[in-house]
Scaffold this active site. Structure first.
Site, PDB file in Angstrom:
ATOM      1  N   LYS A  98      -2.872  -4.079  -9.314  1.00  0.00           N
ATOM      2  CA  LYS A  98      -2.463  -2.746  -8.889  1.00  0.00           C
ATOM      3  C   LYS A  98      -3.599  -1.774  -9.188  1.00  0.00           C
ATOM      4  O   LYS A  98      -4.102  -1.734 -10.301  1.00  0.00           O
ATOM      5  CB  LYS A  98      -1.190  -2.347  -9.636  1.00  0.00           C
ATOM      6  CG  LYS A  98      -0.651  -0.985  -9.273  1.00  0.00           C
ATOM      7  CD  LYS A  98       0.640  -0.716 -10.044  1.00  0.00           C
ATOM      8  CE  LYS A  98       1.228   0.640  -9.716  1.00  0.00           C
ATOM      9  NZ  LYS A  98       2.462   0.907 -10.478  1.00  0.00           N
TER      10      LYS A  98
ATOM     11  N   ASP B 115      12.947   5.750 -12.911  1.00  0.00           N
ATOM     12  CA  ASP B 115      12.723   5.428 -11.497  1.00  0.00           C
ATOM     13  C   ASP B 115      13.299   4.053 -11.183  1.00  0.00           C
ATOM     14  O   ASP B 115      12.688   3.265 -10.468  1.00  0.00           O
ATOM     15  CB  ASP B 115      11.222   5.473 -11.178  1.00  0.00           C
ATOM     16  CG  ASP B 115      10.968   5.545  -9.677  1.00  0.00           C
ATOM     17  OD1 ASP B 115      11.939   5.730  -8.911  1.00  0.00           O
ATOM     18  OD2 ASP B 115       9.805   5.419  -9.259  1.00  0.00           O
TER      19      ASP B 115
ATOM     20  N   ARG C 118      13.538  -1.022  -5.065  1.00  0.00           N
ATOM     21  CA  ARG C 118      12.130  -1.125  -4.687  1.00  0.00           C
ATOM     22  C   ARG C 118      11.236  -1.359  -5.897  1.00  0.00           C
ATOM     23  O   ARG C 118      10.099  -1.822  -5.759  1.00  0.00           O
ATOM     24  CB  ARG C 118      11.690   0.144  -3.961  1.00  0.00           C
ATOM     25  CG  ARG C 118      11.774   1.389  -4.832  1.00  0.00           C
ATOM     26  CD  ARG C 118      11.376   2.661  -4.113  1.00  0.00           C
ATOM     27  NE  ARG C 118      11.608   3.825  -4.967  1.00  0.00           N
ATOM     28  CZ  ARG C 118      12.752   4.445  -5.095  1.00  0.00           C
ATOM     29  NH1 ARG C 118      13.800   4.034  -4.376  1.00  0.00           N
ATOM     30  NH2 ARG C 118      12.884   5.483  -5.912  1.00  0.00           N
TER      31      ARG C 118
ATOM     32  N   VAL D 288      -1.604  -2.643  -3.971  1.00  0.00           N
ATOM     33  CA  VAL D 288      -1.461  -3.861  -4.766  1.00  0.00           C
ATOM     34  C   VAL D 288      -2.044  -5.000  -3.952  1.00  0.00           C
ATOM     35  O   VAL D 288      -1.710  -5.174  -2.778  1.00  0.00           O
ATOM     36  CB  VAL D 288       0.022  -4.157  -5.101  1.00  0.00           C
ATOM     37  CG1 VAL D 288       0.128  -5.432  -5.918  1.00  0.00           C
ATOM     38  CG2 VAL D 288       0.642  -2.995  -5.853  1.00  0.00           C
TER      39      VAL D 288
ATOM     40  N   PHE E 204      -0.686   6.632  -3.212  1.00  0.00           N
ATOM     41  CA  PHE E 204      -1.664   6.822  -4.276  1.00  0.00           C
ATOM     42  C   PHE E 204      -2.414   5.544  -4.648  1.00  0.00           C
ATOM     43  O   PHE E 204      -3.294   5.572  -5.476  1.00  0.00           O
ATOM     44  CB  PHE E 204      -0.980   7.380  -5.526  1.00  0.00           C
ATOM     45  CG  PHE E 204      -0.340   8.712  -5.292  1.00  0.00           C
ATOM     46  CD1 PHE E 204      -1.120   9.832  -5.127  1.00  0.00           C
ATOM     47  CD2 PHE E 204       1.029   8.834  -5.195  1.00  0.00           C
ATOM     48  CE1 PHE E 204      -0.546  11.068  -4.903  1.00  0.00           C
ATOM     49  CE2 PHE E 204       1.621  10.069  -4.975  1.00  0.00           C
ATOM     50  CZ  PHE E 204       0.830  11.197  -4.823  1.00  0.00           C
TER      51      PHE E 204
ATOM     52  N   LYS F 267       0.839  -1.186   0.000  1.00  0.00           N
ATOM     53  CA  LYS F 267       0.000   0.000   0.000  1.00  0.00           C
ATOM     54  C   LYS F 267       0.871   1.232   0.000  1.00  0.00           C
ATOM     55  O   LYS F 267       1.904   1.262   0.675  1.00  0.00           O
ATOM     56  CB  LYS F 267      -0.915  -0.017   1.239  1.00  0.00           C
ATOM     57  CG  LYS F 267      -2.073   0.962   1.185  1.00  0.00           C
ATOM     58  CD  LYS F 267      -3.005   0.713   2.369  1.00  0.00           C
ATOM     59  CE  LYS F 267      -4.230   1.600   2.304  1.00  0.00           C
ATOM     60  NZ  LYS F 267      -5.131   1.375   3.461  1.00  0.00           N
TER      61      LYS F 267
END
Length: 874
Positions: free
Chosen positions: A543, A648, A652, A525, A522, A519
């Protein structure tokens, strides 16, 4: 609007074309130029040429007389200039001056400019100005990485253009300059090398110089043995063998050899072309032990064979057939019976009996049972039914029984007698029970209804006196909000996006949502079960955006990520299964959902953290960490080949599947590069500051080279098992920290070779960073070297010599980067593609040569240096 005699005039034209123009060219200060025409005469005079240095501001102005509130357009090379830096100033009611400001010109601003107005249906144009932007050379061809045969000649190419011309090319091999300067374009003929070498070129003109990317020329060698040799699809007489090619020796594999041996028998050898890296093994004996091994070849020779892999073929399938197959029809159920086969006829691997029934030549169902009896379902009584039975073992199905045909008349008429008589007692008891239950519920509801007013219940029960007065609102009979069907056409997204997503749209009814997997700010999942066309269920990750924070623009941006993923097909890039829209009450926007493969081990960062500080910490070998890096580099190499920049990349945003394979994921910030080789972000948004390259922090400029920078930070995360980069440094301080020459420190127990690769990823000049292909190759070589050292039990040396201490000195940078200051002799030219142009001495070549000199002492050899110096690994 009153139209009069219209003129585009310039009283200062001659002066600006003369001495003023020379002053601009020499000093690079703000340039102002006025353009003019006479009414009805079109172009006046010869075109004006304006030469400006790259990075300087330029202002053009155009004077217009004889028109009230004109609409003046600036034109460049025949196209209207679209920009916000255009100002129109009224001198009086019929005299206007328009300005076009170019704050920092680059090569793309070069061209022919003029201004234009339309009066009485006729277009008036000013005099033309040719704007020429001069700067340091711009590379059109750079040296490319390649692999060569030892001692064989090869060529390298380099080309750059101005203006100003001419442009000369200087070649470098490692730290040594080669030959004399050559006019661009230049071809370097190399007679041959016997060890891995780096080449680069410099482009010079009167404005300064630019340095090209560094090309790595590797030496081809024989390949390594194949990996993960696996035997699959084993039957009584056949099998298949698959494998993964080992390190190819920098030369494509063209053939592989498979050897199959029966125990205590001769070896059968077969040579064939690859890919694919798989081979069928037909003509084997049943219930027999075999072994298989594989070797592969390139133009340099053949690899050693892999280890023998042992397997056993299955026994023969059953050879007897079920007899006396018969059907008993009972109501809507069909019971199939046959004579049981004697236990002596069953083999060791017999699984039972297999049934198949079909209608209209289409198989309606299959069933495996242990006993000689089965109930049939999923059939249409209006069509003929065909049934057959066989004995099933692990080796396959035996001979089928004679097909048993039931016609539709048999099924409808019920001509076949049921096995048991029909009893009406249970039916009657069931009906009576249902009636009694219905009457009791009706009485209870009627009693409660008597106490209700039109608007609710007004009186409670009377308990020993006056009634207790209270009010409870009656429940609405319209509790279920109306849901409207949501399609891609009804949510207001662009036609282009609808076209991309139409073939991957999944109806909401096809999957169910389960537990929360993650979580964020915005969205979230969740685990899900997706129903496949064959009726099976596939575990997926769903998602979705939060239900209460998004707008229609958020939906479009969210679905653009799905459209971006739809274009990818690579084992180390997350694949898109589909998109879905979750219905909500009328008037509310639907919840967009992206359906992705389920990743058993979650994101890589959390996995690394658990290995270090989880409840049950575990050890991750260096080989495993290297494989993580190789997987990410492979996926990013694929993205860059598709002209995508991720923007990005971080641990992660990489996911781990059940086989410990890493997939690059989360393409919410990724962009397709449709032209050129960079993307410039136009608006502010939340960005991963500690993973951004210098040019991204300074100018919002994103390229594949900035993704390479982020990959270096991701490597650091992997080596440190999920530590936070730049701990203790605020996001706002990162730019100053990096521009001062600082970088992430070398983690403890990190091999010098791996940290060298990180440092190369963080080079100040974007184009001097290695490509993802080169990074993947270097990491594979380190992994191969580690594997060889592990197999031979040789000691593993890590460089802890003087060069490392010098590199970590507090007064210097942690790895050799250039510094932007006045003492380095840097040329202060700024371009769109070369934001940091400097003298080659600022690139730390002296430090590099010192380190390599220290490494050659023999007491502290690093893995990568061994490889680059041509150590024979085979």
């Amino acid at each position: 609007m009153a139209h009069r005699n219209t003129r585009l005039v310039s009283p200062a034209l001659q002066t600006t074309q003369g001495s003023e123009g020379r002053r601009w060219r020499e000093s690079g200060e703000l340039a102002s130029l006025t353009l003019c025409t006479s009414p009805g005469t079109g172009l006046v005079g010869i075109p004006i040429k304006l030469t400006v240095s790259q990075g300087q501001p330029v202002k053009l102005n155009c004077s217009l007389e004889g028109m009230e509130e004109p609409e003046m357009l600036w034109i460049k090379d025949g196209a209207v200039v679209q920009g916000i830096d255009q100002v129109y100033i009224p001198v009086n009611e019929e005299h206007w001056i328009g300005f076009l400001s170019l704050k920092s010109v680059d090569r793309t601003d070069s061209g022919k400019y003029w201004c234009q107005v339309e009066t009485n249906g006729k277009k008036e144009e000013s005099q033309h100005v040719w704007l020429i932007v001069e700067g340091v050379p711009y590379f059109t061809v750079e040296p490319k990485d390649q692999s060569v045969i030892p001692g064989r000649p090869f060529q390298m190419a380099c080309a750059a253009v101005g203006p100003p011309e001419p442009v000369t090319i200087v070649w470098w091999m490692g730290d040594s300059r080669l030959g004399h300067p050559d006019i661009s374009p230049s071809i370097l003929n190399v007679p041959g090398i016997n060890q891995s070498t780096v080449f680069s070129c410099e482009a010079h003109n009167i404005k300064g110089l630019s340095s090209s990317r560094t090309a790595i020329v590797q030496i081809k060698a024989i390949p390594f043995p194949p990996l993960n040799v696996t035997v699959t699809k084993i039957t009584s007489n056949n099998a298949s063998v698959t494998w993964q090619p080992g390190f190819d020796g920098l030369s494509p594999l063209h053939a592989c050899t498979v050897q199959v041996a029966e125990l205590q028998d001769e070896v059968v050898t077969e040579v064939f072309s690859v890919p694919p890296f798989a081979r069928a093994l037909p003509g084997l004996k049943h219930a027999t032990n075999y072994s298989v091994r594989v070797q592969c070849s390139n133009e340099m020779g053949s690899s050693p064979f892999s280890d023998w892999v042992y397997f056993q073929t299955l026994g023969l399938a059953p050879n007897c057939t079920p007899q006396n197959v018969r059907i008993i029809q009972r109501d809507s159920c069909l019971i199939l019976e046959w004579e049981a086969v004697a236990p002596a006829m069953f083999g060791e691997n017999t699984l039972g009996y297999r049934l198949e029934w079909s209608q209209d030549n289409i198989t309606q169902g299959e069933l495996i049972v242990k006993e000689a009896r089965a109930n049939l379902s999923m059939w249409n009584p209006l069509k003929d039914l065909l049934i057959k039975v066989c004995i099933l073992s692990s080796a396959g199905c035996g001979p089928w029984s004679e097909p048993l045909l039931l016609t539709s008349q048999d099924l409808i008429g019920g001509q076949r007698q049921p096995l048991y008589g029909t009893s009406w007692v249970p039916v009657v008891l069931g009906i009576l029970t249902a009636l009694v239950t219905a009457v009791a519920l009706a009485l209870i509801l009627l009693r409660r209804r008597r106490k209700e007013t039109r608007f609710g219940q007004a009186f409670g029960s009377v308990v020993g006196g006056d009634p207790v007065v209270h009010f409870r609102a009656v429940r609405s009979f319209n509790r279920v909000p109306e849901l409207i069907e949501v399609t891609l056409d009804s949510i207001g997204i662009s036609d282009e996006l609808k076209t991309k997503l139409k073939d991957v749209l999944i109806q909401e009814q096809q999957f169910t949502l389960g537990r929360m997997l993650g979580k964020g700010e915005f969205g979230s999942v969740r685990e899900g079960q997706l129903k496949m066309p064959d009726g099976s269920l596939q575990k997926v990750a769903v998602k979705m955006l939060k239900a209460d924070i998004f707008t229609s623009n958020d939906i479009e941006e969210f679905l653009k990520e799905a459209a971006c993923m739809k274009e990818f097909n690579h084992p180390h890039i997350t694949k898109l299964i589909g998109v879905s829209l979750r219905n909500r009450p009328k008037g509310r926007l639907p919840i967009p959902m992206v359906v992705l493969p389920f990743m058993k081990h979650g994101d890589l960062h959390s996995f690394l953290l658990m290995s270090r500080i989880g409840e049950n910490p575990f050890t991750l070998p260096l080989q495993t960490l290297l494989k993580f890096m190789i997987h990410i580099a492979s996926g990013m190499e694929y993205l860059s080949s598709k002209n995508f920049i991720h923007r990005d990349l971080a641990a992660r945003n990489c996911m781990l599947d059940e086989n410990m394979n890493v997939c690059v994921a989360d393409f919410g910030l990724s962009k397709k590069i449709y032209s050129g080789d960079y993307y410039r972000q136009g608006s502010a948004s939340k960005l991963p500051v500690k993973w951004l390259a210098l040019e991204s922090l300074a100018d919002n400029l994103y390229t594949t080279h900035s993704d390479v920078w982020a990959f270096g930070v991701t490597m650091w995360e992997i080596v440190t098992r999920g530590q936070t980069p730049y701990a203790g440094i605020e996001n706002a301080e990162i730019y100053n920290y990096l521009i001062s020459g600082n970088r992430l420190k070398q983690p403890p127990e990190c091999l010098e070779d791996i940290y060298d690769l990180m440092c190369r990823c963080w080079h100040l000049e974007p184009k001097l960073r290695p490509s993802f292909g080169a990074l993947k190759l270097q990491l594979e070589m380190i992994l191969a070297r580690l594997s060889l050292l592990s197999n031979s039990q040789d000691p593993l040396y890590v460089n802890v010599g003087r060069s490392q201490e010098a590199c970590r000195s507090e007064d210097t940078m942690n790895c050799p980067f250039g510094v932007l200051n006045g003492e380095t002799g840097a040329i202060a030219a700024v371009t769109s593609d070369y934001r940091y142009i400097m003298n080659p001495l600022c690139l730390g070549n002296d430090a590099e040569s010192e380190r390599h000199q220290d490494l050659s002492d023999g007491e502290a050899q690093s893995l990568l240096y061994d490889l680059e110096m041509g150590a024979k690994l085979c």
